[in-house]
Design an enzyme around this catalytic site. Structure first.
Site, PDB file in Angstrom:
ATOM      1  N   ILE B  71      48.934  54.810  33.388  1.00 52.12           N
ATOM      2  CA  ILE B  71      50.368  54.995  33.759  1.00 52.12           C
ATOM      3  C   ILE B  71      51.322  54.616  32.613  1.00 52.12           C
ATOM      4  CG2 ILE B  71      52.238  54.580  35.253  1.00 52.12           C
ATOM      5  CD1 ILE B  71      49.684  55.883  36.729  1.00 52.12           C
ATOM      6  N   GLY B  72      51.177  53.685  31.917  1.00 49.16           N
ATOM      7  CA  GLY B  72      51.608  53.489  30.666  1.00 49.16           C
ATOM      8  C   GLY B  72      53.104  52.514  30.968  1.00 49.16           C
ATOM      9  N   ASN B  99      56.509  41.151  37.755  1.00 48.05           N
ATOM     10  CA  ASN B  99      55.717  41.210  36.770  1.00 48.05           C
ATOM     11  C   ASN B  99      56.255  41.713  35.528  1.00 48.05           C
ATOM     12  OD1 ASN B  99      54.071  42.949  35.105  1.00 48.05           O
ATOM     13  ND2 ASN B  99      52.342  42.354  36.393  1.00 48.05           N
ATOM     14  N   CYS B 130      48.191  44.570  29.890  1.00 47.06           N
ATOM     15  CA  CYS B 130      48.069  46.131  30.363  1.00 47.06           C
ATOM     16  C   CYS B 130      47.469  46.787  29.382  1.00 47.06           C
ATOM     17  CB  CYS B 130      49.662  46.622  30.694  1.00 47.06           C
ATOM     18  SG  CYS B 130      49.571  48.359  30.676  1.00 47.06           S
ATOM     19  N   ILE B 191      41.837  39.811  38.053  1.00 50.76           N
ATOM     20  CA  ILE B 191      41.924  40.293  36.483  1.00 50.76           C
ATOM     21  C   ILE B 191      42.950  41.444  36.618  1.00 50.76           C
ATOM     22  CG2 ILE B 191      39.709  39.573  36.034  1.00 50.76           C
ATOM     23  CD1 ILE B 191      38.516  41.893  36.353  1.00 50.76           C
ATOM     24  N   ASN B 192      43.094  41.852  35.410  1.00 51.65           N
ATOM     25  CA  ASN B 192      44.016  43.143  35.193  1.00 51.65           C
ATOM     26  C   ASN B 192      42.670  44.249  34.934  1.00 51.65           C
ATOM     27  OD1 ASN B 192      45.744  45.361  34.374  1.00 51.65           O
ATOM     28  ND2 ASN B 192      47.074  44.139  33.529  1.00 51.65           N
ATOM     29  N   GLY B 244      39.538  45.220  43.414  1.00 52.27           N
ATOM     30  CA  GLY B 244      38.564  45.895  44.165  1.00 52.27           C
ATOM     31  C   GLY B 244      38.600  45.439  45.592  1.00 52.27           C
TER      32      GLY B 244
END
Lengths: 255, 313
Positions: B71-72, B99, B130, B191-192, B244
């Site tokens: 997405i950025g 965030n 990110c 986690i990311n 997940g």
């Protein structure tokens, strides 16, 4: 918009890899509008993980039936095509903003232009426009004869011209060659190059295009399916195809 | 006291379940499905000082039991988040974890300083992980020195506790975790996403316009579980686990690994009711496991005293 566990009533292969699924749920009613879509969970478990956006091809609000036409090409849609009547389909919907049917009335004329799997949403649109006294004409483009569908069905509402890219059926070439300019509205759904070719079509009252984009959530939260806004110099303005669209007036967003 | 109630730095959680950042926007879309007050907290979309459009499309691609996104960091910018999104969320009785993202340390500091003053922001999640932006993001989360520096700088200006979101795209995640703890982090979120790529067979090119993207969904859960299992034994600050999560059973597994709360990401896209469904299912599952309070489960997979207890049962 809500989550519905609909019952699959029928599943028919209507062309090469093209399936028509009709589902029933009491929540399927006249809130479902032409040009909107449903987000369908294919198969059980987490593979495939995401839902599939499928356009609304037809709704019978009295019988609570929804018709979806889709191309079985990936894992998800193939799984969907293997389902048999009686099975349960989990769908979110209706989602997005559809065609502005309410703007049209008796005496208006409209071109309905579809490309490939972009044809189905025009069926419900054609029915609803015809009900309002709009004169409709259809041009539908396909790759080849084997994937042509719903020609007779659309004829119930107005004349139909079919084009095929390889000339195997109907007129050879693209839909754009078949349109004359003397019309109030043009509605189109299909691949982006086709929509680009129709973007500046000189319909007297309006051109509306239904876009396709890879989606995540389908409800406007994940920002996967955004597009730029025409004339926006900051480059920051955006529309979400899933919730602001998929139907946009020509000129609103960058195709 | 409810058996799901959790207390963490800055956070009084009705339950340990919260939507993960980037998977829930600022809550508006999901408020059409259920009352957001039910959630333990909400981790809102990453906010940068200036608005960002993000990356070109396609931005998502499906993978086996997962998805890639690039997405950025698209977001409306600090000003709009302060003036519109956070006030809108304040109608709900739910703590917000903001965030915070940026391209430079100054960016992070500017956002953290201001956003931590919002009345419903009870904690910050420092996004140094990110994978989808050219500058900042992952670059801060993979080098221990810069991770330390940005954590310390943000801690110095924040009015609320700071949780640092760790990237799995490192050789030694324990090292990064220890470094941010020593810089004053109040907690970790992990986690990311994992860096990944899919290639379109027809074009021969990556599906994502950005090329690579972040892998999320059930496919990455075992990676997250392993990393939390490792890190939770080496730090003394709490961990909010993610990666997940789809079911109450997944949540229990995260607690056993060492998490103190759990965030739900990609699953929101699949089933918008995932969070409330998990919250409803947890007490039943705790009964089945013979557990009174969910916090008793944190770290049981490695706690020695639990081995003794379980053998005496």
């Amino acid at each position: 918009m809500r989550q519905i566990k609909a019952e699959l009533v029928s599943q028919t292969k209507i062309a090469s890899s093209i399936f028509e699924a009709i589902v029933y749920h009491e929540a399927i009613d006249d809130h479902f509008q032409p040009g909107q879509f449903v987000h369908v969970k294919a198969g059980m478990g987490s593979n495939p993980l995401l839902r599939r956006p499928i356009s609304i091809c037809h709704v019978d609000p009295e019988k609570h039936l929804l018709t979806m036409i889709y191309r079985a090409e990936g894992k998800g849609t193939r799984l969907l095509s293997e389902m048999v009547p009686g099975g349960e389909i989990d769908l979110l919907g209706p989602l997005g903003q559809g065609f502005p049917v309410g703007n049209l009335g008796a005496g208006d004329t409209a071109w309905l232009v579809g490309g490939g799997i972009g044809v189905p949403p025009l069926y419900y649109l054609s029915q609803e426009l015809t009900k309002r006294g709009v004169t409709v004409k259809h041009v539908h483009g396909f790759q080849t004869e084997a994937v042509v569908f719903y020609e007779e069905k659309f004829k119930a509402f107005g004349p139909v011209t079919i084009t095929t890219a390889d000339g195997s059926y109907g007129e050879e070439g693209f839909v754009t060659n078949q349109l004359n300019h003397d019309v109030d509205y043009l509605f189109a759904c299909g691949p982006t190059p086709m929509l680009r070719a129709l973007e500046s079509f000189p319909a007297k009252k309006g051109v509306y295009l239904s876009l396709e984009q890879r989606m995540g959530c389908g409800i406007g939260a994940c920002l996967a399916c955004v597009c730029h806004v025409q004339g926006d110099e900051t480059g920051l303005a955006y529309r979400k195809v899933c919730s602001d669209g998929p139907v946009f007036q020509a000129g609103e967003v960058v195709l | 006291m409810s058996r799901l109630h959790i207390e963490l730095p800055g956070l009084q959680l009705k339950n340990p379940i919260m939507p993960a950042s980037g998977c829930f926007g600022f809550g508006r879309e999901y408020s059409q499905f259920y009352e957001l007050d039910q959630l333990g907290a909400i981790m809102v979309k990453a906010t940068t000082e200036k608005p960002r459009f993000g990356n070109p499309t396609p931005r998502v691609a499906e993978t086996t039991s997962g998805m890639l996104n690039a997405i950025g960091l698209q977001n409306p910018g600090l000003e709009k988040v302060m003036n519109e999104e956070l006030p809108w969320l304040s109608q709900y009785d739910v703590p917000i974890i903001a965030n915070v993202a940026g391209s430079t340390i100054d960016d992070y500091v500017a956002v953290a300083k201001r956003i931590s003053t919002a009345s419903n922001v009870h904690a910050l999640e420092l996004n140094i992980s990110c994978p989808n932006v050219k500058e900042g993001g992952l670059a801060f989360g993979t080098v221990p020195e810069t991770a330390y520096e940005v954590t310390k700088a943000v801690k110095d200006v924040s009015d609320v506790p700071v949780y640092v979101k760790l990237s799995p795209n490192v050789t030694d995640i324990v090292q990064i975790a220890k470094v941010v703890e020593s810089a004053g982090a109040d907690g970790l979120t992990m986690i990311n996403t994992l860096l990944g790529m899919r290639i379109d067979l027809k074009t021969g090119k990556p599906i994502l316009a950005n090329g690579a993207g972040g892998l999320s969904g059930p496919a990455i859960k075992p990676v997250a579980i392993r990393m939390i299992h490792q890190v939770s034994q080496q730090v003394s600050i709490p961990i909010i686990g993610m990666g997940g999560v789809q079911t109450a059973e997944d949540v229990i597994e995260y607690f056993l690994a060492g998490a103190s709360a759990v965030a739900v990401g990609t699953a929101n896209f699949v089933d918008p009711f995932t969070c409330p469904t998990i919250i409803e299912s947890l007490p039943v599952l705790l009964d089945e496991l013979g557990v009174n309070h969910i916090s008793e489960l944190t770290g049981r997979s490695w706690k020695k005293e639990w081995n003794l207890q379980s053998s005496s049962h």
